[in-house]
Design a protein around this motif. Structure first.
Motif, PDB file in Angstrom:
ATOM      1  N   ASP A 101       0.948  -1.290  -0.004  1.00 36.90           N
ATOM      2  CA  ASP A 101       0.002  -0.046  -0.223  1.00 36.90           C
ATOM      3  C   ASP A 101       0.832   1.174  -0.044  1.00 36.90           C
ATOM      4  OD1 ASP A 101      -2.669  -1.020   0.125  1.00 36.90           O
ATOM      5  OD2 ASP A 101      -2.626  -1.018   2.406  1.00 36.90           O
ATOM      6  N   PRO A 102       1.490   1.608  -1.043  1.00 40.40           N
ATOM      7  CA  PRO A 102       2.300   2.702  -1.221  1.00 40.40           C
ATOM      8  C   PRO A 102       1.937   4.183  -0.597  1.00 40.40           C
ATOM      9  CG  PRO A 102       1.983   1.907  -3.415  1.00 40.40           C
ATOM     10  CD  PRO A 102       1.237   1.099  -2.384  1.00 40.40           C
ATOM     11  N   GLN A 103       0.624   4.335  -0.639  1.00 40.77           N
ATOM     12  CA  GLN A 103       0.182   5.727  -0.247  1.00 40.77           C
ATOM     13  C   GLN A 103      -0.149   5.731   1.212  1.00 40.77           C
ATOM     14  OE1 GLN A 103      -2.970   4.678  -2.858  1.00 40.77           O
ATOM     15  NE2 GLN A 103      -3.471   6.899  -3.293  1.00 40.77           N
ATOM     16  N   LEU A 136       4.924  -8.496  -6.664  1.00 39.44           N
ATOM     17  CA  LEU A 136       4.222  -7.423  -5.892  1.00 39.44           C
ATOM     18  C   LEU A 136       3.245  -6.917  -6.710  1.00 39.44           C
ATOM     19  CD1 LEU A 136       7.203  -5.129  -4.636  1.00 39.44           C
ATOM     20  CD2 LEU A 136       5.769  -6.561  -3.252  1.00 39.44           C
ATOM     21  N   ILE A 137       2.261  -6.685  -5.984  1.00 39.01           N
ATOM     22  CA  ILE A 137       0.868  -6.071  -6.447  1.00 39.01           C
ATOM     23  C   ILE A 137       0.664  -4.623  -5.757  1.00 39.01           C
ATOM     24  CG2 ILE A 137      -1.745  -6.089  -6.962  1.00 39.01           C
ATOM     25  CD1 ILE A 137      -1.468  -9.422  -6.743  1.00 39.01           C
ATOM     26  N   MET A 138       0.493  -3.785  -6.482  1.00 35.74           N
ATOM     27  CA  MET A 138       0.558  -2.303  -5.999  1.00 35.74           C
ATOM     28  C   MET A 138      -1.090  -1.896  -5.611  1.00 35.74           C
ATOM     29  SD  MET A 138       2.339   1.015  -7.159  1.00 35.74           S
ATOM     30  CE  MET A 138       1.127   1.396  -8.679  1.00 35.74           C
ATOM     31  N   CYS A 139      -1.152  -1.594  -4.618  1.00 35.66           N
ATOM     32  CA  CYS A 139      -2.737  -1.260  -4.448  1.00 35.66           C
ATOM     33  C   CYS A 139      -3.112  -0.018  -4.261  1.00 35.66           C
ATOM     34  CB  CYS A 139      -3.337  -2.056  -2.873  1.00 35.66           C
ATOM     35  SG  CYS A 139      -3.583  -3.628  -3.168  1.00 35.66           S
ATOM     36  N   PHE A 140      -4.069   0.789  -4.619  1.00 39.61           N
ATOM     37  CA  PHE A 140      -4.533   2.055  -4.530  1.00 39.61           C
ATOM     38  C   PHE A 140      -5.516   2.311  -3.149  1.00 39.61           C
ATOM     39  CE2 PHE A 140      -3.596   1.729  -9.414  1.00 39.61           C
ATOM     40  CZ  PHE A 140      -2.354   2.374  -9.109  1.00 39.61           C
ATOM     41  N   GLU A 151      -1.109   9.410  -9.397  1.00 42.66           N
ATOM     42  CA  GLU A 151       0.419   9.980  -8.918  1.00 42.66           C
ATOM     43  C   GLU A 151       1.139   8.914  -8.345  1.00 42.66           C
ATOM     44  OE1 GLU A 151      -0.163  13.000  -5.622  1.00 42.66           O
ATOM     45  OE2 GLU A 151      -1.170  14.065  -7.281  1.00 42.66           O
ATOM     46  N   THR A 152       0.507   7.999  -7.712  1.00 49.34           N
ATOM     47  CA  THR A 152       1.222   6.776  -7.315  1.00 49.34           C
ATOM     48  C   THR A 152       1.547   5.720  -8.517  1.00 49.34           C
ATOM     49  OG1 THR A 152      -0.045   6.896  -5.421  1.00 49.34           O
ATOM     50  CG2 THR A 152       0.965   4.923  -5.718  1.00 49.34           C
ATOM     51  N   LEU A 153       0.649   5.891  -9.327  1.00 50.76           N
ATOM     52  CA  LEU A 153       1.096   5.169 -10.667  1.00 50.76           C
ATOM     53  C   LEU A 153       2.259   5.627 -11.272  1.00 50.76           C
ATOM     54  CD1 LEU A 153       0.182   2.516 -12.285  1.00 50.76           C
ATOM     55  CD2 LEU A 153      -1.240   4.308 -13.714  1.00 50.76           C
ATOM     56  N   ASP A 154       2.324   6.930 -11.344  1.00 48.11           N
ATOM     57  CA  ASP A 154       3.668   7.622 -12.032  1.00 48.11           C
ATOM     58  C   ASP A 154       4.887   7.367 -11.185  1.00 48.11           C
ATOM     59  OD1 ASP A 154       2.257   8.533 -14.070  1.00 48.11           O
ATOM     60  OD2 ASP A 154       1.891  10.468 -13.338  1.00 48.11           O
ATOM     61  N   GLN A 155       4.859   7.502  -9.670  1.00 45.96           N
ATOM     62  CA  GLN A 155       5.787   7.230  -9.031  1.00 45.96           C
ATOM     63  C   GLN A 155       6.494   5.899  -9.336  1.00 45.96           C
ATOM     64  OE1 GLN A 155       4.205   7.816  -5.152  1.00 45.96           O
ATOM     65  NE2 GLN A 155       4.900   9.814  -4.870  1.00 45.96           N
ATOM     66  N   ALA A 156       5.511   4.969  -9.553  1.00 46.78           N
ATOM     67  CA  ALA A 156       5.910   3.396  -9.798  1.00 46.78           C
ATOM     68  C   ALA A 156       6.681   3.092 -10.650  1.00 46.78           C
ATOM     69  CB  ALA A 156       4.756   2.453  -9.646  1.00 46.78           C
ATOM     70  N   GLY A 165       1.102  -6.220 -11.031  1.00 50.30           N
ATOM     71  CA  GLY A 165      -0.113  -5.769 -11.151  1.00 50.30           C
ATOM     72  C   GLY A 165      -0.429  -4.584 -10.031  1.00 50.30           C
ATOM     73  N   VAL A 166      -1.847  -3.960 -10.314  1.00 50.55           N
ATOM     74  CA  VAL A 166      -2.225  -3.248  -9.657  1.00 50.55           C
ATOM     75  C   VAL A 166      -3.666  -3.618  -9.107  1.00 50.55           C
ATOM     76  CG1 VAL A 166      -1.136  -1.026 -10.449  1.00 50.55           C
ATOM     77  CG2 VAL A 166      -3.258  -1.886 -11.311  1.00 50.55           C
ATOM     78  N   GLY A 167      -4.100  -3.152  -7.660  1.00 50.07           N
ATOM     79  CA  GLY A 167      -5.156  -3.625  -6.935  1.00 50.07           C
ATOM     80  C   GLY A 167      -5.898  -2.435  -6.215  1.00 50.07           C
ATOM     81  N   LEU A 168      -6.888  -2.551  -5.825  1.00 51.69           N
ATOM     82  CA  LEU A 168      -7.704  -1.429  -5.191  1.00 51.69           C
ATOM     83  C   LEU A 168      -8.377  -2.053  -3.838  1.00 51.69           C
ATOM     84  CD1 LEU A 168      -8.985   1.375  -5.652  1.00 51.69           C
ATOM     85  CD2 LEU A 168     -11.137   0.099  -6.343  1.00 51.69           C
ATOM     86  N   ASP A 169      -7.916  -1.241  -2.664  1.00 50.98           N
ATOM     87  CA  ASP A 169      -8.331  -1.684  -1.254  1.00 50.98           C
ATOM     88  C   ASP A 169      -8.734  -0.546  -0.499  1.00 50.98           C
ATOM     89  OD1 ASP A 169      -5.906  -0.254  -0.771  1.00 50.98           O
ATOM     90  OD2 ASP A 169      -4.833  -1.926  -0.217  1.00 50.98           O
ATOM     91  N   SER A 170      -8.853  -0.803   0.859  1.00 53.06           N
ATOM     92  CA  SER A 170      -9.266   0.208   1.850  1.00 53.06           C
ATOM     93  C   SER A 170     -10.684   0.113   1.984  1.00 53.06           C
ATOM     94  CB  SER A 170      -8.323   1.508   1.633  1.00 53.06           C
ATOM     95  OG  SER A 170      -8.556   2.090   3.047  1.00 53.06           O
ATOM     96  N   ASP A 171     -11.244   1.467   2.509  1.00 51.05           N
ATOM     97  CA  ASP A 171     -12.554   1.379   2.733  1.00 51.05           C
ATOM     98  C   ASP A 171     -13.624   1.722   1.766  1.00 51.05           C
ATOM     99  OD1 ASP A 171     -15.003   1.586   4.119  1.00 51.05           O
ATOM    100  OD2 ASP A 171     -14.551   3.262   5.234  1.00 51.05           O
ATOM    101  N   GLU A 172     -14.264   0.452   1.451  1.00 53.18           N
ATOM    102  CA  GLU A 172     -15.228   0.319   0.001  1.00 53.18           C
ATOM    103  C   GLU A 172     -16.369   1.344   0.181  1.00 53.18           C
ATOM    104  OE1 GLU A 172     -15.315  -3.402  -1.231  1.00 53.18           O
ATOM    105  OE2 GLU A 172     -17.036  -3.318  -2.367  1.00 53.18           O
TER     106      GLU A 172
END
Ligand code: ADE
Length: 337
Positions: A101-103, A136-140, A151-156, A165-172
């Protein structure tokens, strides 16, 4: 003839739904807090574990993000990941796709490079030391803005080859998949594989799963157990060959039980369900314990357990030759057991 417990422990396994930050055990949290001169709000490991008393996703997420305050340096991320690999090597985990979870780090001033370089170094060492291959899967974080995800996608970008790959998480709640349509389209065009969380028993769970299929075009869904409420949705998931990465012990903490009956129902409908551990330091149980818990609650035989394990290798983001190599290892184990 072996016991089912031995079978589950010894079969070569793949983990596809695992937060590396969710493996931060209280003992390591205290060690890193000391190293980094941070005061924790608990006097002891026991007191910290007692506070892990979640009854829904937001109450878990509050503890999960607070716990990350001890992760500051590259070495901290390395130690975190190495502790995880060391532990699951003993459970015969041979392949891992792990979320990060980079952010949750960049938002508190820790550089993206610090996080990923520590994790990547541990991945290399775990490959050499334990023979565990990982990606690694990077989640937003879906409760942050789509702009922040972009911005996170650009940093990566500099680390494109280190992330599968990328994923999506936290409070739905109030944060549907379609909030991130553009950033996921961008990620796809950059060659990332796509997955998204559809957590269990959320408001509009079924609608969110449909959005994942029809708008985002994911290749799999993390959790997604509520798909069972819609037979047409189940048929579409089967038709597209999508996997569901479910987490029984986590379910018992953030909803009203492991959902074992629903998980078996999804499997019976032909969906490629896999069993995973989510945040095992917070929902106690790594992959072996999750498989065992589901096996016991649903009274599964070893053939069904093997099917769950095979499903994970079948939907993993692996090249065909690697996939067939792992499946052959699983089959050789089953044949020889
Ligand atoms: N972040 C870490 N674990 C999570 C989960 N189970 N659901 C959503 N976000 C998460």
């Amino acid at each position: 003839m072996t016991t089912i417990e031995h079978f589950i422990g010894a079969i070569p396994k793949a983990e596809l739904h695992l937060y590396i930050e969710g493996t931060l055990e209280p003992e390591l949290k205290f060690e890193l807090a000391k190293r980094n001169g941070i005061d924790l709000p608990y006097a002891s490991v026991g007191e910290m574990r007692e506070a892990y008393d979640f009854d829904d996703l937001p109450s878990f997420l509050a503890q999960y993000y607070e716990g990350m305050s001890v992760l500051l340096a590259e070495e901290d991320f390395y130690d975190l990941a190495m502790a995880y690999f060391t532990r699951v090597a003993a459970e015969n985990v041979v392949y891992v796709e792990m979320f990060f979870d980079p952010q949750a780090h960049t938002s508190r001033g820790v550089e993206f490079s610090t996080v990923i370089e520590g994790l990547h170094r541990a991945q290399g060492d775990a490959g050499e030391r334990f023979g565990i291959r990982s990606q690694l899967i990077m989640c937003f974080l879906r409760d942050m803005s789509a702009e922040s995800a972009a911005e996170t996608l650009d940093q990566a970008e500099k680390y494109r080859d280190w992330i599968v790959g990328v994923g999506l998480d936290s409070d739905e709640k109030g944060n549907p998949p379609i909030k991130f349509t553009d950033v996921f389209a961008d990620a796809r065009s950059r060659g990332y594989r796509l997955t998204m969380h559809c957590d269990v028993d959320q408001e509009d769970s079924v609608e969110h799963i449909w959005q994942c299929l029809d708008v985002i075009g994911v290749e799999r869904i993390d959790h997604g157990v509520n798909a069972i409420e819609d037979e047409e949705l189940c048929r579409e998931i089967v038709r597209r060959g999508l996997g569901l990465t479910v987490c029984p012990i986590s379910n018992a903490y953030v909803t009203d039980g492991t959902k074992a009956d629903l998980i078996v129902g999804l499997l019976e409908r032909g969906i490629k369900v896999t069993v995973n551990s989510d945040d095992p330091a917070y929902f106690p149980g790594y992959i072996e314990e999750n498989l065992l818990r589901l096996q016991q609650e649903a009274d599964l035989d070893s053939t069904t357990v093997a099917r769950l394990v095979r499903n994970a290798f079948e939907i993993a983001w692996l090249e065909p030759d690697e996939r067939s190599g792992y499946l052959a290892r699983v089959d050789a184990f089953i044949g020889g057991d």
